[in-house]
Design a protein around this motif. Structure first.
Motif, PDB file in Angstrom:
ATOM      1  N   LEU A   1      49.359   3.260  43.080  1.00  0.00           N
ATOM      2  CA  LEU A   1      48.779   1.960  43.702  1.00  0.00           C
ATOM      3  C   LEU A   1      49.886   1.024  44.441  1.00  0.00           C
ATOM      4  O   LEU A   1      49.682   0.480  45.482  1.00  0.00           O
ATOM      5  CB  LEU A   1      48.387   1.237  42.537  1.00  0.00           C
ATOM      6  CG  LEU A   1      47.127   1.802  41.627  1.00  0.00           C
ATOM      7  CD1 LEU A   1      46.693   0.951  40.474  1.00  0.00           C
ATOM      8  CD2 LEU A   1      45.913   1.698  42.631  1.00  0.00           C
ATOM      9  N   VAL A   2      51.256   1.349  43.973  1.00  0.00           N
ATOM     10  CA  VAL A   2      52.425   0.701  44.463  1.00  0.00           C
ATOM     11  C   VAL A   2      52.274   1.253  45.792  1.00  0.00           C
ATOM     12  O   VAL A   2      52.745   0.403  46.912  1.00  0.00           O
ATOM     13  CB  VAL A   2      53.627   0.900  43.675  1.00  0.00           C
ATOM     14  CG1 VAL A   2      54.620   0.409  44.371  1.00  0.00           C
ATOM     15  CG2 VAL A   2      53.797   0.056  42.208  1.00  0.00           C
ATOM     16  N   ASN A   3      52.265   2.597  46.075  1.00  0.00           N
ATOM     17  CA  ASN A   3      52.439   3.261  47.200  1.00  0.00           C
ATOM     18  C   ASN A   3      51.145   2.738  48.161  1.00  0.00           C
ATOM     19  O   ASN A   3      51.715   2.637  49.503  1.00  0.00           O
ATOM     20  CB  ASN A   3      52.415   4.754  47.288  1.00  0.00           C
ATOM     21  CG  ASN A   3      53.658   5.035  46.566  1.00  0.00           C
ATOM     22  OD1 ASN A   3      54.685   4.343  46.483  1.00  0.00           O
ATOM     23  ND2 ASN A   3      53.792   6.324  46.040  1.00  0.00           N
ATOM     24  N   ALA A   4      50.011   2.640  47.818  1.00  0.00           N
ATOM     25  CA  ALA A   4      49.008   2.316  48.559  1.00  0.00           C
ATOM     26  C   ALA A   4      49.049   1.096  48.959  1.00  0.00           C
ATOM     27  O   ALA A   4      48.487   0.911  50.256  1.00  0.00           O
ATOM     28  CB  ALA A   4      47.480   2.591  47.911  1.00  0.00           C
ATOM     29  N   TRP A   5      49.737  -0.031  48.413  1.00  0.00           N
ATOM     30  CA  TRP A   5      50.078  -1.047  48.893  1.00  0.00           C
ATOM     31  C   TRP A   5      51.292  -1.302  49.678  1.00  0.00           C
ATOM     32  O   TRP A   5      51.543  -2.593  49.942  1.00  0.00           O
ATOM     33  CB  TRP A   5      49.738  -2.306  47.702  1.00  0.00           C
ATOM     34  CG  TRP A   5      48.342  -2.524  47.113  1.00  0.00           C
ATOM     35  CD1 TRP A   5      47.971  -1.766  46.180  1.00  0.00           C
ATOM     36  CD2 TRP A   5      47.517  -3.473  47.732  1.00  0.00           C
ATOM     37  NE1 TRP A   5      46.542  -2.226  46.013  1.00  0.00           N
ATOM     38  CE2 TRP A   5      46.452  -3.208  46.827  1.00  0.00           C
ATOM     39  CE3 TRP A   5      47.632  -4.341  48.790  1.00  0.00           C
ATOM     40  CZ2 TRP A   5      45.077  -3.988  47.119  1.00  0.00           C
ATOM     41  CZ3 TRP A   5      46.203  -4.910  48.996  1.00  0.00           C
ATOM     42  CH2 TRP A   5      45.183  -4.791  48.228  1.00  0.00           C
ATOM     43  N   GLY A   6      51.789  -0.412  49.980  1.00  0.00           N
ATOM     44  CA  GLY A   6      53.141  -0.360  50.858  1.00  0.00           C
ATOM     45  C   GLY A   6      54.235  -0.846  50.303  1.00  0.00           C
ATOM     46  O   GLY A   6      55.239  -1.344  50.922  1.00  0.00           O
ATOM     47  N   PHE A   7      54.479  -0.775  48.931  1.00  0.00           N
ATOM     48  CA  PHE A   7      55.525  -1.243  48.126  1.00  0.00           C
ATOM     49  C   PHE A   7      56.666  -0.051  47.782  1.00  0.00           C
ATOM     50  O   PHE A   7      57.559  -0.223  47.172  1.00  0.00           O
ATOM     51  CB  PHE A   7      55.363  -1.920  47.266  1.00  0.00           C
ATOM     52  CG  PHE A   7      54.966  -3.438  47.673  1.00  0.00           C
ATOM     53  CD1 PHE A   7      55.722  -4.423  48.306  1.00  0.00           C
ATOM     54  CD2 PHE A   7      53.547  -3.842  47.467  1.00  0.00           C
ATOM     55  CE1 PHE A   7      55.183  -5.567  48.833  1.00  0.00           C
ATOM     56  CE2 PHE A   7      53.199  -5.004  47.892  1.00  0.00           C
ATOM     57  CZ  PHE A   7      54.118  -5.982  48.671  1.00  0.00           C
ATOM     58  N   GLY A   8      55.957   1.253  48.091  1.00  0.00           N
ATOM     59  CA  GLY A   8      56.999   2.393  47.774  1.00  0.00           C
ATOM     60  C   GLY A   8      57.133   3.079  48.851  1.00  0.00           C
ATOM     61  O   GLY A   8      57.682   2.324  49.830  1.00  0.00           O
ATOM     62  N   PRO A   9      57.630   4.320  48.891  1.00  0.00           N
ATOM     63  CA  PRO A   9      58.060   5.023  50.180  1.00  0.00           C
ATOM     64  C   PRO A   9      57.005   4.962  51.272  1.00  0.00           C
ATOM     65  O   PRO A   9      57.693   4.921  52.538  1.00  0.00           O
ATOM     66  CB  PRO A   9      58.245   6.426  49.767  1.00  0.00           C
ATOM     67  CG  PRO A   9      58.152   6.424  48.276  1.00  0.00           C
ATOM     68  CD  PRO A   9      57.645   5.293  47.767  1.00  0.00           C
ATOM     69  N   ALA A  10      55.869   4.791  51.014  1.00  0.00           N
ATOM     70  CA  ALA A  10      54.908   4.761  52.119  1.00  0.00           C
ATOM     71  C   ALA A  10      55.038   3.373  52.909  1.00  0.00           C
ATOM     72  O   ALA A  10      55.321   2.336  52.378  1.00  0.00           O
ATOM     73  CB  ALA A  10      53.642   5.029  51.456  1.00  0.00           C
TER      74      ALA A  10
END
Ligand code: AMP
Ligand code: MG
Length: 368
Positions: A145-154
């Motif tokens: 979920l962190v990634n989907a919201w753009g707060f990870g590597p994505a």
């Protein structure tokens, strides 16, 4: 959060920026003066600090202040102790390094039990305890979920992710579906694509580890800080307690309040440091696992005091998820020493839980 003695530096950095606007020459002079201040601070004892060791780790900075005089050999020994502890934690827990023990578990694509280092078992067990006690607000499996919201590597998404996408991702999220066997020292996951991200607790854990190493080496007066999470032992050389500043949580910077530490740790989480605005809504990096979306950003910081920096770190994140009303209720129920600072119409408003307020008596006694 920053140690109080560093406040001066933060403010003078702002001053240098203003100087640059006035004229290039003045700016150069200001920067030179600032550089001199920085060098002097790191070399000369000040504020009852004899030595300071600083560096980079876990994508952030660390600092260790020692209030006991050490000769050159001892200084080298202390530096190497600090570095080896931090390097070990990165080697175990980094999600950026694909060869770390945790990354290998994450990318394994299988659900069988895997043996893990005692530090990983310890931090994951502590995280699970905070997950249970916070009703699932804290969850180290939230990374998809962190990634989907753009707060990870994505990359940041152009639009908020659709409900269907979030529902799909939530099938891979849930701390109860990571099985820790403390006796065997193994961990397994229920879904091969689940993965564990310890970002919300590892800095605190690193602080505990460095503090333990220093205590083990016979040191009695120090302040350890990794990425803003801190732990103090003993007192400064002048007998005064370690003092740290809690930042203002209102998208600006500066110290809101100074807290004294008596053989304890403080960790702070907030929604004001890492966020973006999209389609009229502010999204921040702490996700509410119950909704699959970022917890609402209202300009809040939560500081937690605990003997263990790892536990303080995990609770601070959990209480930001829960927000001021529910967070206060849960923190009181669980006996967590928390300070909530939030924006309100008249400026900033604060709430201390009884456990946080009770420390004042201890602090007053300690100040005498
Ligand atoms: P902290 O700065 O300690 O509050 O940790 C924030 C980081 O933890 C985020 O940048 C995410 O990587 C991760 N995170 C976000 N939401 C949660 C959550 N509900 N539980 C655990 N970790 C989270
Ligand atoms: Mg945290």
């Amino acid at each position: 959060m920053t140690s109080a003695s560093e406040r001066v530096l933060i403010q003078s950095r702002g001053g240098a920026g203003a100087g640059r606007l006035r004229s290039a020459a003045l700016a150069a002079l200001t920067l030179l003066t600032l550089a001199a201040v920085v060098v002097r601070q790191s070399q000369a004892p000040r504020d009852g600090v004899a030595h300071e060791f600083t560096g980079f780790t876990m994508g952030t900075t660390y600092s260790v202040k020692v209030a006991e005089r050490l000769d050159a050999d001892r200084r080298a020994q202390v530096r190497s102790l600090i570095e080896s502890r931090l390097d070990r934690i990165v080697g175990l827990m980094s999600t950026y390094d694909s060869t770390s023990e945790l990354s290998r578990f994450n990318h394994r694509g299988q659900t069988d039990a895997v043996r893990m280092a005692p530090e990983l078992i310890a931090v994951m067990t502590l995280a699970r305890d905070v997950s249970e006690r916070s009703g699932g607000a804290f969850d180290v499996t939230v990374a998809p979920l962190v990634n989907a919201w753009g707060f990870g590597p994505a990359q940041r998404p152009a639009h908020a992710p659709a409900e269907a996408e979030l529902d799909e991702l939530r099938r891979r999220v849930g701390y109860r579906r990571v099985f820790i066997d403390g006796a065997e020292g193994t961990v397994a996951k229920a879904h091969p694509a689940m993965f564990v991200d310890l970002s919300a607790v590892a800095k605190g854990f690193a602080v505990d580890q460095v503090a333990d190493a220093l205590t083990g080496a016979g040191l009695e007066r120090f302040l350890v800080e990794v990425g803003g999470e801190l732990k103090g032992r003993g007192r400064r050389a002048d007998g005064s307690p370690w003092r740290v500043g809690v930042e203002r949580p209102d998208w600006g910077r500066g110290v809101y309040r100074v807290v004294e530490l008596f053989d304890e740790a403080i960790a702070t989480s907030g929604d004001y440091r890492n966020f973006y605005d999209l389609d009229g809504t502010r999204y921040q990096h702490i996700i509410d696992p119950r909704t699959g979306s970022p917890a609402p950003a209202h300009g809040i910081s939560v500081s937690v005091i605990d003997e263990a920096a790892a536990r303080a770190d995990a609770w601070a994140t959990a209480l930001v998820v829960l927000g001021p009303a529910e967070g206060e209720e849960v923190a009181i129920r669980e006996g967590v020493a928390a300070l909530f600072v939030m924006r309100s119409e008249g400026g900033l408003r604060e709430v201390e839980t009884p456990a946080f307020a009770a420390r004042r008596a201890k602090a007053d006694a300690g100040a005498r």
